[in-house]
Design a protein around this motif. Structure first.
Motif, PDB file in Angstrom:
ATOM      1  N   ILE A   1       0.842  -1.193   0.000  1.00 48.34           N
ATOM      2  CA  ILE A   1       0.000   0.000   0.000  1.00 48.34           C
ATOM      3  C   ILE A   1       0.877   1.242   0.000  1.00 48.34           C
ATOM      4  CG2 ILE A   1      -1.602   1.361   1.423  1.00 48.34           C
ATOM      5  CD1 ILE A   1      -2.967  -1.238   2.217  1.00 48.34           C
ATOM      6  N   VAL A   2       0.525   2.195  -0.854  1.00 48.27           N
ATOM      7  CA  VAL A   2       1.278   3.450  -0.946  1.00 48.27           C
ATOM      8  C   VAL A   2       0.757   4.393   0.145  1.00 48.27           C
ATOM      9  CG1 VAL A   2       1.944   5.384  -2.418  1.00 48.27           C
ATOM     10  CG2 VAL A   2       1.623   3.112  -3.408  1.00 48.27           C
ATOM     11  N   ASN A   3       1.435   4.346   1.286  1.00 54.79           N
ATOM     12  CA  ASN A   3       1.080   5.203   2.422  1.00 54.79           C
ATOM     13  C   ASN A   3       2.093   6.349   2.523  1.00 54.79           C
ATOM     14  OD1 ASN A   3       3.383   4.035   3.536  1.00 54.79           O
ATOM     15  ND2 ASN A   3       2.224   2.533   4.723  1.00 54.79           N
ATOM     16  N   ALA A   4       2.076   7.057   3.642  1.00 54.78           N
ATOM     17  CA  ALA A   4       2.966   8.217   3.801  1.00 54.78           C
ATOM     18  C   ALA A   4       4.436   7.835   3.682  1.00 54.78           C
ATOM     19  CB  ALA A   4       2.701   8.888   5.149  1.00 54.78           C
ATOM     20  N   GLU A   5       4.814   6.717   4.314  1.00 54.27           N
ATOM     21  CA  GLU A   5       6.207   6.283   4.274  1.00 54.27           C
ATOM     22  C   GLU A   5       6.624   5.906   2.854  1.00 54.27           C
ATOM     23  OE1 GLU A   5       3.975   5.238   6.487  1.00 54.27           O
ATOM     24  OE2 GLU A   5       4.779   6.133   8.329  1.00 54.27           O
ATOM     25  N   VAL A   6       5.740   5.227   2.144  1.00 56.32           N
ATOM     26  CA  VAL A   6       6.062   4.798   0.779  1.00 56.32           C
ATOM     27  C   VAL A   6       6.142   6.007  -0.152  1.00 56.32           C
ATOM     28  CG1 VAL A   6       5.269   3.424  -1.190  1.00 56.32           C
ATOM     29  CG2 VAL A   6       5.097   2.503   1.130  1.00 56.32           C
ATOM     30  N   LYS A   7       5.285   6.989   0.059  1.00 56.87           N
ATOM     31  CA  LYS A   7       5.375   8.211  -0.750  1.00 56.87           C
ATOM     32  C   LYS A   7       6.738   8.873  -0.576  1.00 56.87           C
ATOM     33  CE  LYS A   7       0.641   9.782  -1.452  1.00 56.87           C
ATOM     34  NZ  LYS A   7      -0.199  10.989  -1.533  1.00 56.87           N
ATOM     35  N   ALA A   8       7.168   9.024   0.670  1.00 58.67           N
ATOM     36  CA  ALA A   8       8.466   9.643   0.939  1.00 58.67           C
ATOM     37  C   ALA A   8       9.596   8.808   0.345  1.00 58.67           C
ATOM     38  CB  ALA A   8       8.654   9.812   2.440  1.00 58.67           C
ATOM     39  N   ARG A   9       9.499   7.490   0.492  1.00 60.87           N
ATOM     40  CA  ARG A   9      10.531   6.608  -0.049  1.00 60.87           C
ATOM     41  C   ARG A   9      10.578   6.700  -1.579  1.00 60.87           C
ATOM     42  NH1 ARG A   9       8.943   1.208   1.446  1.00 60.87           N
ATOM     43  NH2 ARG A   9       8.398   0.709  -0.696  1.00 60.87           N
ATOM     44  N   THR A  10       9.405   6.780  -2.198  1.00 61.08           N
ATOM     45  CA  THR A  10       9.347   6.885  -3.661  1.00 61.08           C
ATOM     46  C   THR A  10       9.996   8.172  -4.135  1.00 61.08           C
ATOM     47  OG1 THR A  10       7.309   5.571  -3.717  1.00 61.08           O
ATOM     48  CG2 THR A  10       7.807   6.908  -5.657  1.00 61.08           C
ATOM     49  N   LEU A  11       9.769   9.260  -3.419  1.00 62.37           N
ATOM     50  CA  LEU A  11      10.429  10.527  -3.767  1.00 62.37           C
ATOM     51  C   LEU A  11      11.943  10.378  -3.680  1.00 62.37           C
ATOM     52  CD1 LEU A  11       9.511  14.141  -3.003  1.00 62.37           C
ATOM     53  CD2 LEU A  11      11.745  13.337  -2.231  1.00 62.37           C
ATOM     54  N   ARG A  12      12.423   9.790  -2.578  1.00 63.34           N
ATOM     55  CA  ARG A  12      13.878   9.638  -2.412  1.00 63.34           C
ATOM     56  C   ARG A  12      14.460   8.714  -3.474  1.00 63.34           C
ATOM     57  NH1 ARG A  12      12.319   9.597   3.221  1.00 63.34           N
ATOM     58  NH2 ARG A  12      12.274   7.312   3.152  1.00 63.34           N
ATOM     59  N   GLU A  13      13.760   7.621  -3.783  1.00 59.01           N
ATOM     60  CA  GLU A  13      14.249   6.675  -4.786  1.00 59.01           C
ATOM     61  C   GLU A  13      14.269   7.304  -6.177  1.00 59.01           C
ATOM     62  OE1 GLU A  13      12.780   2.514  -2.597  1.00 59.01           O
ATOM     63  OE2 GLU A  13      11.625   3.347  -4.268  1.00 59.01           O
ATOM     64  N   THR A  14      13.270   8.111  -6.475  1.00 61.86           N
ATOM     65  CA  THR A  14      13.227   8.780  -7.773  1.00 61.86           C
ATOM     66  C   THR A  14      14.364   9.785  -7.886  1.00 61.86           C
ATOM     67  OG1 THR A  14      10.816   8.516  -7.818  1.00 61.86           O
ATOM     68  CG2 THR A  14      11.773  10.085  -9.375  1.00 61.86           C
ATOM     69  N   CYS A  15      14.616  10.509  -6.803  1.00 61.78           N
ATOM     70  CA  CYS A  15      15.758  11.437  -6.800  1.00 61.78           C
ATOM     71  C   CYS A  15      17.067  10.687  -7.015  1.00 61.78           C
ATOM     72  CB  CYS A  15      15.803  12.212  -5.481  1.00 61.78           C
ATOM     73  SG  CYS A  15      14.523  13.474  -5.328  1.00 61.78           S
ATOM     74  N   ALA A  16      17.212   9.539  -6.363  1.00 65.82           N
ATOM     75  CA  ALA A  16      18.430   8.738  -6.527  1.00 65.82           C
ATOM     76  C   ALA A  16      18.582   8.289  -7.981  1.00 65.82           C
ATOM     77  CB  ALA A  16      18.395   7.533  -5.594  1.00 65.82           C
ATOM     78  N   ALA A  17      17.463   7.888  -8.609  1.00 60.06           N
ATOM     79  CA  ALA A  17      17.507   7.460 -10.005  1.00 60.06           C
ATOM     80  C   ALA A  17      17.899   8.612 -10.931  1.00 60.06           C
ATOM     81  CB  ALA A  17      16.151   6.895 -10.427  1.00 60.06           C
ATOM     82  N   LEU A  18      17.570   9.836 -10.514  1.00 63.07           N
ATOM     83  CA  LEU A  18      17.904  11.025 -11.303  1.00 63.07           C
ATOM     84  C   LEU A  18      19.257  11.615 -10.915  1.00 63.07           C
ATOM     85  CD1 LEU A  18      14.411  12.801 -11.215  1.00 63.07           C
ATOM     86  CD2 LEU A  18      15.434  11.598 -13.170  1.00 63.07           C
ATOM     87  N   SER A  19      19.906  10.995  -9.919  1.00 61.05           N
ATOM     88  CA  SER A  19      21.208  11.458  -9.407  1.00 61.05           C
ATOM     89  C   SER A  19      21.135  12.886  -8.862  1.00 61.05           C
ATOM     90  CB  SER A  19      22.280  11.357 -10.502  1.00 61.05           C
ATOM     91  OG  SER A  19      22.435  10.020 -10.931  1.00 61.05           O
ATOM     92  N   ILE A  20      20.046  13.155  -8.135  1.00 62.14           N
ATOM     93  CA  ILE A  20      19.912  14.446  -7.458  1.00 62.14           C
ATOM     94  C   ILE A  20      19.590  14.202  -5.986  1.00 62.14           C
ATOM     95  CG2 ILE A  20      19.135  15.656  -9.527  1.00 62.14           C
ATOM     96  CD1 ILE A  20      16.285  15.594  -8.370  1.00 62.14           C
ATOM     97  N   GLU A  21      19.866  15.182  -5.153  1.00 61.80           N
ATOM     98  CA  GLU A  21      19.507  15.108  -3.744  1.00 61.80           C
ATOM     99  C   GLU A  21      18.020  15.443  -3.569  1.00 61.80           C
ATOM    100  OE1 GLU A  21      21.411  14.156  -1.161  1.00 61.80           O
ATOM    101  OE2 GLU A  21      22.937  13.667  -2.662  1.00 61.80           O
ATOM    102  N   PRO A  22      17.363  14.858  -2.557  1.00 62.00           N
ATOM    103  CA  PRO A  22      15.954  15.194  -2.309  1.00 62.00           C
ATOM    104  C   PRO A  22      15.719  16.684  -2.063  1.00 62.00           C
ATOM    105  CG  PRO A  22      16.542  13.197  -1.130  1.00 62.00           C
ATOM    106  CD  PRO A  22      17.820  13.753  -1.697  1.00 62.00           C
ATOM    107  N   THR A  23      16.751  17.398  -1.663  1.00 62.77           N
ATOM    108  CA  THR A  23      16.610  18.850  -1.475  1.00 62.77           C
ATOM    109  C   THR A  23      16.309  19.561  -2.792  1.00 62.77           C
ATOM    110  OG1 THR A  23      19.017  19.054  -1.649  1.00 62.77           O
ATOM    111  CG2 THR A  23      18.069  18.986   0.575  1.00 62.77           C
ATOM    112  N   ARG A  24      16.539  18.881  -3.906  1.00 67.75           N
ATOM    113  CA  ARG A  24      16.237  19.459  -5.217  1.00 67.75           C
ATOM    114  C   ARG A  24      14.876  19.001  -5.746  1.00 67.75           C
ATOM    115  NH1 ARG A  24      20.461  18.546  -9.578  1.00 67.75           N
ATOM    116  NH2 ARG A  24      19.016  19.937 -10.675  1.00 67.75           N
ATOM    117  N   ALA A  25      14.054  18.456  -4.856  1.00 68.24           N
ATOM    118  CA  ALA A  25      12.698  18.049  -5.223  1.00 68.24           C
ATOM    119  C   ALA A  25      11.683  19.029  -4.648  1.00 68.24           C
ATOM    120  CB  ALA A  25      12.399  16.643  -4.719  1.00 68.24           C
TER     121      ALA A  25
END
Length: 279
Positions: free
Chosen positions: A207-231
């Protein structure tokens, strides 16, 4: 700091004068007919600015003067009541006569009154058991509308080089259609189980809950080679708070009070394209 003031209609010169004085800013520059940027604004004046803006149905945002949209690499959006105007699960429930019951649970969950999002989603989806899956198509075709300014915001973000992520506690049926329609780069949502053309009342997988949303943001940033501060993260409900906290900048869009308090900025009146006027 720059103080950006936005309205759904033209901002009068009277507003300009009053707001510069309230903000103790050095000068005011029009962004367009509906927005101004006040340079050198004193954040200590925020309470006065907030009161004035609430009275006149204006949105305000304090933004670092040297920050630009192209400094970011990703804009992550919630779907229901953020990118789109409806809560899809409430509209699906309407087709089995249970909209009021499901909507009450949705509202309590988004306000943060139900702490366990997984439980609230499981309860709501269970009520859909036996519904013909064609109801999903009808919700998309007949009821789903983009929030004001959505397409302009996405076009502006893409033009500035940002990638787009739609991450939702809603359902893949809708996120995938929106991904194709709007040219989104990434999506993540829940999958409704369908057997023999009927909803089973269950969700398949995590289930995509609050924790999974945050994790998805961080994982997407990692895939883009950017820090989450740039999201940039945009949302309206309590299950968006962790994703918004993980991002470098957050927008509460017509959001619940708990979300407005936590976000970098809140848009209570203007559309999603208000993001483009901030930087």
């Amino acid at each position: 700091m720059n103080l950006v003031i936005q309205s759904t209609g033209p901002l009068s010169a009277d507003h300009h004068t009053t707001l510069v004085a309230l903000a103790r800013g050095s000068r005011v520059t029009p962004v367009d007919a509906n927005a101004v940027r006040i340079a050198g604004a004193d954040r200590a004046q925020r309470a006065d600015v907030q009161t004035y803006c609430a009275t006149h149905e204006l949105d305000y945002a304090y933004v670092d003067a040297d920050r630009q949209l192209r400094d970011f690499g990703l804009v992550a959006m919630d779907m229901d009541s953020t990118l789109i105007t409806i809560e899809c699960i409430d509209e699906i429930a309407d087709f089995c006569g249970l909209k009021a019951e499901v909507a009450a649970i949705t509202e309590a969950a988004m306000r943060g009154e139900i702490k366990d999002f997984n439980e609230s989603l499981t309860r709501r989806v269970a009520l859909l058991q036996g519904l013909d899956a064609s109801a999903l198509e009808r919700v998309y075709d007949e009821r789903l509308q983009l929030s004001p300014g959505a397409e302009r915001m996405l076009a502006g973000a893409k033009a500035a080089g940002l990638k787009t992520l739609l991450v939702s506690g809603g359902f893949t049926f809708f996120t995938e259609k929106l991904k194709a329609r709007l040219g989104l780069d990434f999506t993540r949502a829940n999958t409704l189980e369908i057997v023999n053309g009927k909803l089973t009342g269950k969700v398949v997988g995590e289930i995509v809950n609050a924790e999974v949303k945050a994790r998805t943001l961080r994982e997407t940033c990692a895939a883009l080679s950017i820090e989450p501060t740039r999201a940039i993260a945009m949302g309206d409900g309590s299950n968006d708070l962790k994703m918004m906290a993980a991002a470098g900048f957050s927008v509460a869009f017509r959001a619940k009070p708990v979300v407005r308090e936590a976000a970098s900025v809140a848009f209570n009146h203007v559309g999603l394209d208000g993001l483009l006027r901030l930087f």
